[in-house]
Design an enzyme around this catalytic site. Structure first.
Site, PDB file in Angstrom:
ATOM      1  N   GLY A 270      36.928  34.959  45.467  1.00 57.84           N
ATOM      2  CA  GLY A 270      36.857  35.404  46.832  1.00 57.84           C
ATOM      3  C   GLY A 270      37.105  37.296  46.381  1.00 57.84           C
ATOM      4  O   GLY A 270      36.090  37.527  45.562  1.00 57.84           O
ATOM      5  N   CYS A 271      37.472  37.818  47.797  1.00 57.82           N
ATOM      6  CA  CYS A 271      37.586  39.458  47.862  1.00 57.82           C
ATOM      7  C   CYS A 271      38.409  40.027  45.998  1.00 57.82           C
ATOM      8  O   CYS A 271      39.567  39.458  46.087  1.00 57.82           O
ATOM      9  CB  CYS A 271      37.746  39.946  49.256  1.00 57.82           C
TER      10      CYS A 271
END
Length: 190
Positions: free
Chosen positions: A23-24
């Site tokens: 993810g981020c």
């Protein structure tokens, strides 16, 4: 399988590299910076088709890159297996191309391995998670050979520590950091 990343970085003996997309990269960087034995964490882009991609380009999802982190770690202090444990405990490996509200291929869950041992460890770890039904659904995390890693722009480096009061950091990243501090306290930097 060539050990591309280690050759490019010219690592000291006893050091290795782990590359995770979960993810981020602001979130994953903040989590792994807490761990004893982690010497550096660089956010960047990997697994795509564009040479020297920018953040703006990868956010379109058209380059094929994942937001990822490249970790240099001291194998005498923390193992690759322990890094895998933290990786899987701090993101949702059961959602395809998504982490929470972040949606797109750039937010996929993927492990980019630099050698055969990492490939076997990661694959076996995923098999155990699925066999034990750890998450109540199958893990979709992909295991791939590392390709060229492009370091993200300077303003992404150490992002959380420089922007803790920003709402995204406060509401999304801080809970992950707190989880690591609680669940992995014996692995934290002193």
């Amino acid at each position: 399988m060539p050990n591309i990343e280690n050759k490019q970085m010219n690592l000291d003996k006893g050091k290795d590299i782990a590359i995770f997309a979960g993810g981020c990269f602001w979130c994953t960087e903040a989590v792994f910076l807490q761990l004893d034995g982690v010497e550096s964490v660089e956010p960047g882009y990997i697994g795509g088709k564009t040479n020297n991609p920018t953040y703006k380009e990868i956010c379109t999802g058209l380059t094929g890159h994942a937001e990822a982190i490249r970790i240099v770690f001291d194998m005498s202090k923390i193992s690759y297996g322990e890094l895998l444990e933290v990786f899987f405990a701090t993101h949702d490996p059961t959602t395809l191309n998504r982490q929470g509200n972040d949606v797109g291929t750039q937010y996929r869950s993927e492990i980019f391995v630099t050698n055969q041992e990492q490939k076997e460890l990661a694959t076996n770890y995923i098999n155990v998670l699925n066999t034990e039904n750890t998450f109540g659904k199958n893990v979709v995390t992909k295991v791939s050979d590392a390709t060229q890693f492009f370091v993200a722009e300077y303003y992404h480096q150490n992002y959380y520590n420089q922007n803790k009061e920003q709402s995204y950091c406060y509401y999304v990243i801080t809970p992950k950091v707190e989880k690591v501090k609680k669940q992995f306290k014996e692995k934290l930097k002193k």
